[in-house]
Design a protein around this motif. Structure first.
Motif, short mmCIF file in Angstrom:
data_model
loop_
_atom_site.label_atom_id
_atom_site.label_comp_id
_atom_site.label_asym_id
_atom_site.label_seq_id
_atom_site.Cartn_x
_atom_site.Cartn_y
_atom_site.Cartn_z
N VAL A 186 3.88 1.51 -1.21
CA VAL A 186 4.50 1.64 -2.54
C VAL A 186 3.50 2.29 -3.50
O VAL A 186 3.83 3.23 -4.24
CB VAL A 186 4.97 0.27 -3.06
N GLY A 187 2.26 1.82 -3.47
CA GLY A 187 1.24 2.39 -4.34
C GLY A 187 0.99 3.86 -4.02
O GLY A 187 0.90 4.69 -4.93
N ALA A 188 0.92 4.19 -2.74
CA ALA A 188 0.70 5.60 -2.36
C ALA A 188 1.86 6.47 -2.80
O ALA A 188 1.67 7.61 -3.24
CB ALA A 188 0.49 5.69 -0.84
N MET B 250 0.84 -1.20 0.00
CA MET B 250 0.00 0.00 0.00
C MET B 250 0.87 1.26 0.00
O MET B 250 0.59 2.22 -0.72
CB MET B 250 -0.91 -0.02 1.23
N MET C 124 3.62 6.14 -5.42
CA MET C 124 3.53 6.40 -6.86
C MET C 124 2.68 7.64 -7.15
O MET C 124 2.81 8.29 -8.17
CB MET C 124 2.96 5.18 -7.60
N LEU C 125 1.79 7.98 -6.21
CA LEU C 125 0.94 9.16 -6.38
C LEU C 125 1.44 10.34 -5.53
O LEU C 125 0.69 11.28 -5.28
CB LEU C 125 -0.50 8.85 -5.98
N GLY C 126 2.68 10.26 -5.05
CA GLY C 126 3.28 11.44 -4.43
C GLY C 126 3.28 11.48 -2.91
O GLY C 126 3.80 12.42 -2.32
N ILE C 127 2.71 10.47 -2.26
CA ILE C 127 2.83 10.39 -0.81
C ILE C 127 4.24 9.89 -0.49
O ILE C 127 4.84 9.18 -1.30
CB ILE C 127 1.76 9.41 -0.23
#
Lengths: 326, 365
Positions: free
Chosen positions: A68-70, A66, A72-75
């Motif tokens: 890693v995915g976050a 999770m 990718m969107l700048g978190i």
């Protein structure tokens, strides 16, 4: 200059970066209400609230993936592993997804995630909780790996890691959490990929990192006093990127090398270092490169024997004397 | 279909009789004629692209695996047609359909299959790894179920930033037995994340049927996490849209996750390397193709609605074939990446040397 514990230095780095960048989030098992299994994150929940300091279930593949995915969107997640040993249940998320997604997308994506936690033996917790995976992690292009040994380096490296746009694996050590050292009040960064000469010497270079480096310093003092040996201690601090220039400069000065690592020897960081040193400074060497690692077996529980399985000052002294005699 | 369905064959059957109601659902009845034709065209373009890629694979122009989406087109097109500006998509390795459905051009997709530098991932990802973050498309992932935590993380980021979007996280029916999927379910439900987990159930996890690999109903597992869930048929584009819009709205407006199982079918083997002669009967494929082909079903609907006529059907097909052929020509004519390109796109810092803050070596040869 204020004197801080290693754990307090990490906490300060987290607090400063949480304050600086609203996209930084700290997640992990028991990092909020419980203050962290090793009290690294103590007080952060009260200061930053539950949106920024997040307790997760025991679900490493889930919350690391999770994160890693976050990212990718700048978190910018800073994820605590209670023990780095638990990375194995999240291996796919760390070393397939975080390591490869930039490459597989042709550079369209990057993952500014930090995964941090202790990776060490010496606490009699047996083989499953005593892994030192820096070699495994560093074997994956796309991943960066740092192993701080002192409070000063711990703070400066973590701040750099959090600002880094690549995934950074940050390996701490439970045996060092209470160690104290000077940490400046003013802001500073320790860049990744810069080794540090922790002790100057002329007869032998010890290349090390993490707690093994701290033990190497202790050994170096004894070697000076009791054996009249002048040992230079190079603290790598960062495994990947790797500062070979500093290592090679020291080799050119002393002409003898002992690599000390809290690693199992086969395919360990020391093996890579020894290869590179002989390849790039063969003519500077007066003796074969010596190496001291953890005794090659799963980590034993038995407390007094575990101490002997790991690098320790006595083993380092012996290895250093042998290196000088060869 | 209704929420909390037990997903028995009977209920599935009943949804087939509800075809007219799906067309009349607001999300479908509000579509303009051009929009409907656009959705039809997308499905045809996916089909013709993949058929062309299969020929290239058989001619050994394409390496590795090629997992074709043929038969499943209405799922990706139906779902992705509902995307708003803050909605995101991630899927597994059967990813060509979603890529085209979010608007990626065929040339870089075919070039990627050919391993060319002009590919959407510069020839570094291949068939399983199509990405286009500018269209909120996050891949294209090779490990079964491995993308599901990532999709949950995209949803986490949306919520963290206060954006009213949702992440559609696609997986196959084989993925539901992976631990990472259940960990992601738990986190999404525990933290109310705006994610819609879409199980594209084509009946087979590789060469093992659902009955031989999964205990119980697939979507119903969401019940254990107190997540909303539903099941619908995936060969009718209207039905896909009518169902998905509810779950997407719920994610966007209420930050609630859900699991939607869409029953579909693939005509080809798991990958082209799968001889497809051990685990299902040829007649099963033929029966589905004859009665439920998603392109034929939607074509029939649009012909009946007088949105399309036979001449337009012919024209759309001819154009899609020509476009696919052109993409193969583009791919053929494109250069391969160079050996120097191998070590690019590994580290952000190495690719942005002017902004590099670290020292030392990043590469070791």
């Amino acid at each position: 200059m204020p004197v801080l514990q290693y754990r307090e230095a990490i906490r300060q780095a987290l607090a400063e970066e949480l304050t600086r960048d609203p996209n930084v989030v700290v997640l992990g098992e028991e990092v909020a209400q419980f203050h962290g299994a090793y009290k690294v994150t103590e007080g952060l929940l009260a200061k930053f609230g539950p949106k920024r300091i997040v307790d997760t279930p025991i679900s490493e593949a889930g919350f690391i993936g999770m994160g890693v995915g976050a990212s990718m969107l700048g978190i910018r997640p800073v994820i605590e592993l209670m023990f780095w040993s638990f990375y194995s249940v999240a291996f796919d998320q760390i070393l397939n997804n975080a390591a490869n997604v930039r490459y597989m997308s042709g550079g369209q994506i990057h993952c500014p995630i930090v995964i941090r936690g202790p990776a060490n033996g010496g606490t009699n917790v047996g083989a499953t909780h005593s892994h030192t995976p820096e070699n495994v992690l560093a074997n994956h292009p796309g991943i960066k790996v740092v192993v701080p040994a002192t409070p000063y380096d711990a703070k400066g490296l973590l701040k750099s890691a959090i600002r880094d746009n690549d995934p950074v694996m940050y390996l701490e050590n439970t045996m060092l959490y209470g160690d104290k050292g000077e940490v400046p009040e003013e802001e500073y960064l320790v860049p990744l990929g810069k080794a540090d000469i922790k002790r100057e010497g002329k007869d032998l270079t010890i290349v090390s990192y993490g707690r093994a480096m701290v033990q190497s310093l202790a050994a170096a003092n004894v070697l000076q006093q009791e054996h009249n040996l002048s040992v230079e201690v190079v603290d790598l601090r960062s495994i990947r990127p790797l500062d070979m220039d500093t290592v090679l400069a020291s080799v050119r000065k002393t002409h003898r090398v002992l690599v000390v690592e809290e690693q199992k020897p086969f395919c360990g960081v020391g093996a890579q270092l020894a290869y590179m040193i002989q390849s790039e400074a063969f003519d500077e060497l007066d003796a074969p490169i010596a190496r001291l690692s953890t005794v090659d077996a799963p980590s034993i529980y038995s407390p007094p024997v575990e101490e002997e399985q790991l690098p320790n000052p006595q083993r380092i002294i012996k290895a250093a004397i042998a290196a000088m005699a060869s | 279909m209704s929420k909390k369905s037990t997903a028995t064959p009977d209920e599935l059957g009943s949804s087939l009789h509800g075809k007219a109601s799906h067309a009349e659902a607001a999300v479908n009845s509000s579509l303009s004629k051009d929009q409907k034709i656009g959705l039809y065209r997308l499905m045809v373009r996916i089909r013709r692209f993949e058929e062309r890629s299969l020929r290239a694979y058989q001619a050994k122009k394409i390496g590795g695996f090629l997992h074709l989406y043929i038969g499943q087109e209405a799922v990706a097109v139906g779902c992705c047609s509902l995307m708003g500006k803050d909605d995101h998509v991630i899927t597994a390795y059967r990813d060509h359909g979603h890529a085209i459905a979010v608007g990626m051009e065929l040339n870089p997709l075919m070039a990627e299959l050919y391993g060319k530098a002009t590919g959407c991932s510069k020839g570094k990802g291949g068939s399983m790894h199509f990405f286009d973050p500018s269209r909120n498309y996050w891949g294209g992932h090779g490990i079964v179920g491995g993308q599901v935590p990532l999709g949950t993380g995209l949803a986490y980021a949306l919520k963290y930033k206060g954006l009213k979007g949702a992440c559609m996280t696609f997986m196959g029916d084989g993925a539901v037995n992976q631990g990472a999927v259940h960990e992601a379910y738990n986190l999404a439900a525990l933290w109310d994340l705006p994610v819609v987990f879409v199980i594209e159930n084509n009946g087979y996890s590789m060469g093992t049927s659902q009955a031989r690999s999964s205990a119980g109903d697939l979507a119903r597992r969401a019940d254990a996490y107190h997540m909303d869930w539903g099941v619908c048929d995936g060969h009718d584009l209207y039905e896909v849209r009518a169902n998905m819009v509810r779950y997407l709205d719920r994610a966007r407006e209420k930050c609630k996750p859900s699991v939607v199982e869409i029953r579909t079918y693939r005509y080809r083997g798991h990958s082209v390397a799968d001889p497809d002669n051990t685990y299902r009967a040829k007649g099963e494929v033929e029966e589905y193709r004859r009665t439920k082909d998603p392109i034929q079903v939607f074509q029939d609907l649009l012909l009946a609605e007088k949105v399309l006529d036979a001449a337009q059907v012919e024209k759309i097909d001819a154009e899609a074939r020509a476009e696919a052929d052109l993409s193969a020509e583009f791919a053929e004519a494109s250069p391969y990446p160079s050996i120097d390109d191998v070590q690019k796109d590994v580290y952000w810092e190495a690719d942005n040397p002017g902004e590099r803050t670290s020292g030392g070596r990043l590469f070791f040869n």
